[in-house]
Motif scaffolding. Structure first.
Motif, PDB file in Angstrom:
ATOM      1  N   PRO A 152     101.820 -14.242  14.574  1.00 56.64           N
ATOM      2  CA  PRO A 152     102.264 -13.238  13.601  1.00 56.64           C
ATOM      3  C   PRO A 152     101.123 -12.312  13.192  1.00 56.64           C
ATOM      4  CG  PRO A 152     103.038 -15.433  12.996  1.00 56.64           C
ATOM      5  CD  PRO A 152     102.047 -15.625  14.096  1.00 56.64           C
ATOM      6  N   GLY A 153     101.454 -11.057  12.922  1.00 59.09           N
ATOM      7  CA  GLY A 153     100.454 -10.101  12.473  1.00 59.09           C
ATOM      8  C   GLY A 153      99.740 -10.578  11.218  1.00 59.09           C
ATOM      9  N   GLY A 154      98.425 -10.445  11.206  1.00 56.34           N
ATOM     10  CA  GLY A 154      97.628 -10.841  10.046  1.00 56.34           C
ATOM     11  C   GLY A 154      97.034 -12.226  10.143  1.00 56.34           C
ATOM     12  N   VAL A 155      97.528 -13.053  11.071  1.00 55.75           N
ATOM     13  CA  VAL A 155      96.969 -14.405  11.202  1.00 55.75           C
ATOM     14  C   VAL A 155      95.537 -14.336  11.712  1.00 55.75           C
ATOM     15  CG1 VAL A 155      97.150 -16.596  12.453  1.00 55.75           C
ATOM     16  CG2 VAL A 155      99.188 -15.526  11.488  1.00 55.75           C
ATOM     17  N   VAL A 156      95.283 -13.448  12.667  1.00 54.14           N
ATOM     18  CA  VAL A 156      93.928 -13.204  13.152  1.00 54.14           C
ATOM     19  C   VAL A 156      93.652 -11.715  13.036  1.00 54.14           C
ATOM     20  CG1 VAL A 156      92.322 -13.331  15.093  1.00 54.14           C
ATOM     21  CG2 VAL A 156      94.034 -15.136  14.782  1.00 54.14           C
ATOM     22  N   ASN A 157      92.540 -11.373  12.417  1.00 58.99           N
ATOM     23  CA  ASN A 157      92.126  -9.984  12.255  1.00 58.99           C
ATOM     24  C   ASN A 157      90.703  -9.859  12.794  1.00 58.99           C
ATOM     25  OD1 ASN A 157      94.430  -8.978  10.277  1.00 58.99           O
ATOM     26  ND2 ASN A 157      93.751 -10.983   9.562  1.00 58.99           N
ATOM     27  N   VAL A 158      90.483  -8.896  13.685  1.00 60.20           N
ATOM     28  CA  VAL A 158      89.205  -8.784  14.384  1.00 60.20           C
ATOM     29  C   VAL A 158      88.504  -7.488  13.990  1.00 60.20           C
ATOM     30  CG1 VAL A 158      88.045  -8.779  16.618  1.00 60.20           C
ATOM     31  CG2 VAL A 158      90.190 -10.061  16.332  1.00 60.20           C
ATOM     32  N   LEU A 159      87.294  -7.633  13.464  1.00 55.32           N
ATOM     33  CA  LEU A 159      86.453  -6.503  13.098  1.00 55.32           C
ATOM     34  C   LEU A 159      85.226  -6.476  13.997  1.00 55.32           C
ATOM     35  CD1 LEU A 159      86.438  -6.979   9.199  1.00 55.32           C
ATOM     36  CD2 LEU A 159      87.988  -5.522  10.547  1.00 55.32           C
ATOM     37  N   SER A 160      84.778  -5.290  14.351  1.00 57.69           N
ATOM     38  CA  SER A 160      83.525  -5.154  15.092  1.00 57.69           C
ATOM     39  C   SER A 160      82.575  -4.295  14.279  1.00 57.69           C
ATOM     40  CB  SER A 160      83.770  -4.523  16.471  1.00 57.69           C
ATOM     41  OG  SER A 160      84.354  -3.229  16.339  1.00 57.69           O
ATOM     42  N   GLY A 161      81.285  -4.473  14.520  1.00 58.76           N
ATOM     43  CA  GLY A 161      80.292  -3.702  13.777  1.00 58.76           C
ATOM     44  C   GLY A 161      79.114  -4.555  13.388  1.00 58.76           C
ATOM     45  N   ARG A 162      78.464  -4.184  12.317  1.00 59.00           N
ATOM     46  CA  ARG A 162      77.244  -4.864  11.884  1.00 59.00           C
ATOM     47  C   ARG A 162      77.594  -5.952  10.865  1.00 59.00           C
ATOM     48  NH1 ARG A 162      75.648   0.786  11.662  1.00 59.00           N
ATOM     49  NH2 ARG A 162      74.468   1.278  13.567  1.00 59.00           N
ATOM     50  N   ALA A 163      77.282  -7.168  11.219  1.00 56.81           N
ATOM     51  CA  ALA A 163      77.602  -8.293  10.335  1.00 56.81           C
ATOM     52  C   ALA A 163      76.922  -8.135   8.980  1.00 56.81           C
ATOM     53  CB  ALA A 163      77.181  -9.598  10.992  1.00 56.81           C
ATOM     54  N   ALA A 164      75.710  -7.616   8.973  1.00 54.29           N
ATOM     55  CA  ALA A 164      74.969  -7.464   7.718  1.00 54.29           C
ATOM     56  C   ALA A 164      75.647  -6.466   6.782  1.00 54.29           C
ATOM     57  CB  ALA A 164      73.540  -7.013   7.999  1.00 54.29           C
ATOM     58  N   GLU A 165      76.462  -5.582   7.317  1.00 53.02           N
ATOM     59  CA  GLU A 165      77.184  -4.608   6.496  1.00 53.02           C
ATOM     60  C   GLU A 165      78.538  -5.136   6.047  1.00 53.02           C
ATOM     61  OE1 GLU A 165      79.100  -0.073   6.841  1.00 53.02           O
ATOM     62  OE2 GLU A 165      77.826  -0.857   8.445  1.00 53.02           O
ATOM     63  N   ILE A 166      79.246  -5.822   6.955  1.00 52.95           N
ATOM     64  CA  ILE A 166      80.619  -6.243   6.670  1.00 52.95           C
ATOM     65  C   ILE A 166      80.672  -7.571   5.923  1.00 52.95           C
ATOM     66  CG2 ILE A 166      82.884  -6.656   7.693  1.00 52.95           C
ATOM     67  CD1 ILE A 166      81.741  -5.366  10.276  1.00 52.95           C
ATOM     68  N   ALA A 167      79.844  -8.521   6.359  1.00 54.31           N
ATOM     69  CA  ALA A 167      79.962  -9.904   5.865  1.00 54.31           C
ATOM     70  C   ALA A 167      79.761 -10.058   4.358  1.00 54.31           C
ATOM     71  CB  ALA A 167      79.007 -10.814   6.623  1.00 54.31           C
ATOM     72  N   PRO A 168      78.819  -9.334   3.721  1.00 54.05           N
ATOM     73  CA  PRO A 168      78.667  -9.521   2.268  1.00 54.05           C
ATOM     74  C   PRO A 168      79.945  -9.234   1.494  1.00 54.05           C
ATOM     75  CG  PRO A 168      76.720  -8.439   3.151  1.00 54.05           C
ATOM     76  CD  PRO A 168      77.724  -8.493   4.270  1.00 54.05           C
ATOM     77  N   SER A 169      80.735  -8.243   1.929  1.00 51.80           N
ATOM     78  CA  SER A 169      81.997  -7.948   1.257  1.00 51.80           C
ATOM     79  C   SER A 169      82.978  -9.102   1.410  1.00 51.80           C
ATOM     80  CB  SER A 169      82.619  -6.673   1.845  1.00 51.80           C
ATOM     81  OG  SER A 169      81.825  -5.551   1.567  1.00 51.80           O
ATOM     82  N   LEU A 170      82.978  -9.722   2.580  1.00 47.26           N
ATOM     83  CA  LEU A 170      83.871 -10.855   2.803  1.00 47.26           C
ATOM     84  C   LEU A 170      83.429 -12.070   2.008  1.00 47.26           C
ATOM     85  CD1 LEU A 170      84.351 -10.507   6.677  1.00 47.26           C
ATOM     86  CD2 LEU A 170      86.027  -9.964   4.900  1.00 47.26           C
ATOM     87  N   ALA A 171      82.127 -12.311   1.961  1.00 45.26           N
ATOM     88  CA  ALA A 171      81.611 -13.476   1.237  1.00 45.26           C
ATOM     89  C   ALA A 171      81.865 -13.365  -0.263  1.00 45.26           C
ATOM     90  CB  ALA A 171      80.114 -13.638   1.502  1.00 45.26           C
ATOM     91  N   ALA A 172      81.850 -12.141  -0.780  1.00 52.33           N
ATOM     92  CA  ALA A 172      82.050 -11.942  -2.215  1.00 52.33           C
ATOM     93  C   ALA A 172      83.507 -11.718  -2.579  1.00 52.33           C
ATOM     94  CB  ALA A 172      81.226 -10.742  -2.683  1.00 52.33           C
ATOM     95  N   HIS A 173      84.363 -11.554  -1.602  1.00 53.18           N
ATOM     96  CA  HIS A 173      85.767 -11.217  -1.863  1.00 53.18           C
ATOM     97  C   HIS A 173      86.465 -12.387  -2.555  1.00 53.18           C
ATOM     98  CE1 HIS A 173      89.766  -9.595  -1.397  1.00 53.18           C
ATOM     99  NE2 HIS A 173      89.318  -8.559  -0.722  1.00 53.18           N
ATOM    100  N   GLN A 174      87.141 -12.093  -3.650  1.00 57.73           N
ATOM    101  CA  GLN A 174      87.783 -13.147  -4.447  1.00 57.73           C
ATOM    102  C   GLN A 174      89.024 -13.727  -3.784  1.00 57.73           C
ATOM    103  OE1 GLN A 174      86.426 -14.303  -7.623  1.00 57.73           O
ATOM    104  NE2 GLN A 174      84.784 -13.276  -6.504  1.00 57.73           N
ATOM    105  N   ASP A 175      89.549 -13.057  -2.747  1.00 57.64           N
ATOM    106  CA  ASP A 175      90.755 -13.556  -2.088  1.00 57.64           C
ATOM    107  C   ASP A 175      90.436 -14.198  -0.740  1.00 57.64           C
ATOM    108  OD1 ASP A 175      93.428 -14.027  -2.464  1.00 57.64           O
ATOM    109  OD2 ASP A 175      94.097 -12.182  -1.478  1.00 57.64           O
ATOM    110  N   VAL A 176      89.161 -14.437  -0.476  1.00 60.99           N
ATOM    111  CA  VAL A 176      88.746 -15.207   0.698  1.00 60.99           C
ATOM    112  C   VAL A 176      88.404 -16.617   0.222  1.00 60.99           C
ATOM    113  CG1 VAL A 176      86.985 -15.470   2.505  1.00 60.99           C
ATOM    114  CG2 VAL A 176      87.891 -13.201   1.962  1.00 60.99           C
ATOM    115  N   ASN A 177      88.970 -17.617   0.875  1.00 59.15           N
ATOM    116  CA  ASN A 177      88.827 -19.003   0.412  1.00 59.15           C
ATOM    117  C   ASN A 177      87.707 -19.782   1.076  1.00 59.15           C
ATOM    118  OD1 ASN A 177      92.149 -18.496   0.645  1.00 59.15           O
ATOM    119  ND2 ASN A 177      91.386 -19.104  -1.345  1.00 59.15           N
TER     120      ASN A 177
END
Length: 294
Positions: free
Chosen positions: A203-228
């Motif tokens: 189903p759509g949304g089960v896996v989402n793939v981002l490309s780019g610089r981990a140092a730019e993207i990952a901090p937003s994911l680590a701090a995101h309140q809806d990521v468990n």
């Protein structure tokens, strides 16, 4: 016969079952092991990361609520489709990692086999993680596991496909949804995997793939309140420390980076890392002389 015009492939992100370009419109050059240009990959922004989390959260209910047997069927279907596109992935892995065709083929075959392996675990993992607990009283006490929710994953940097599969498959096999940041230097196998997932039964949304610089993207994911939870497999020591601190704000589960031989036979550790245990007490009534009130 006239010479054909070369049709270059446009790689896009995979978010919510669709293929958007980066919100910022940026791209970066992806080169092979010798520095030759291969393609332009989307350079994801923090907005892309937030959009991916929204898509992953929407998919949690349906995916975690599906039967374990059904999830196994879906994962096996992914393996079937990977088998059909084996040659494409062999070429991409060979270029990405500077491997011979034979060695790249071995990596791809191992990745497909791994999908099948995790597909077989979907309806069995609860049998080794759950328990009926002995208690001193007229109660049933049962512990069972359930998915953590949305898991952010930093894919391994060096193993562009086998390592990628090894971190995605166990998380979704147990009912979680994922936002994965592909290998920065070799993102093309991950972006092509998105095409397979889009045309499979995932189903759509089960896996989402981002490309780019981990140092730019990952901090937003680590701090995101809806990521468990967050899997730091592809983070270096400095970035991992930064992300662990950010993840502590909402008590995310953190799987720390560690040396891994991705070609080795996997265990159940990456599945159990993103499971929560729920214990239920149920009264049985007072016990009579026969040992039961029923």
């Amino acid at each position: 016969m006239s010479e054909r015009l070369t049709v270059f492939k446009t790689y896009k992100l995979f978010v919510g079952g669709k293929f958007p370009r980066s919100e910022s419109g940026r791209v970066y050059e992806v080169t092979d092991s010798k520095g030759n240009w291969l393609a332009n990959a989307p350079l994801s922004s923090r907005k892309d990361a937030r959009d991916a989390v929204v898509a992953a959260r929407k998919a949690v209910g349906g995916w975690s609520g599906a039967t374990a047997y059904n999830r196994g069927q879906v994962l096996y279907r992914v393996a079937e489709m990977l088998e059909g596109r084996r040659d494409q992935f062999v070429a991409e892995v060979a270029e990405a990692e500077g491997l011979s065709k034979a060695k790249a083929a071995a990596q791809v075959d191992a990745a497909i086999d791994r999908w099948v392996w995790y597909a077989g675990w979907t309806d069995k993992i609860s049998q080794i993680t759950g328990a009926t607990n002995p208690v001193a009283g007229p109660f049933f006490n049962v512990s069972s596991t359930e998915p953590t929710g949305v898991v952010a994953v930093l894919a391994p940097q060096e193993s562009s496909f086998l390592g990628l599969v090894s971190v995605i498959a166990p998380a979704i096999a147990t009912g979680n949804t994922v936002v994965v940041v592909a290998s920065e230097k070799a993102p093309l196998p991950a972006l092509s995997l998105g095409e397979v997932l889009a045309t499979s039964d995932v189903p759509g949304g089960v896996v989402n793939v981002l490309s780019g610089r981990a140092a730019e993207i990952a901090p937003s994911l680590a701090a995101h309140q809806d990521v468990n939870a967050i899997d730091l497999a592809g983070a270096d020591a400095e970035l991992a420390k930064e992300l662990e601190i950010a993840a502590a704000d909402n008590l995310k589960r953190v799987l720390r980076p560690q040396p891994v031989d991705w070609a080795a036979q996997p265990g159940t550790d990456r599945m159990t890392a993103f499971l929560e245990t729920r214990t239920v007490w149920h009264p049985t009534g007072s016990l009579g002389a026969g040992g039961s009130s029923y």
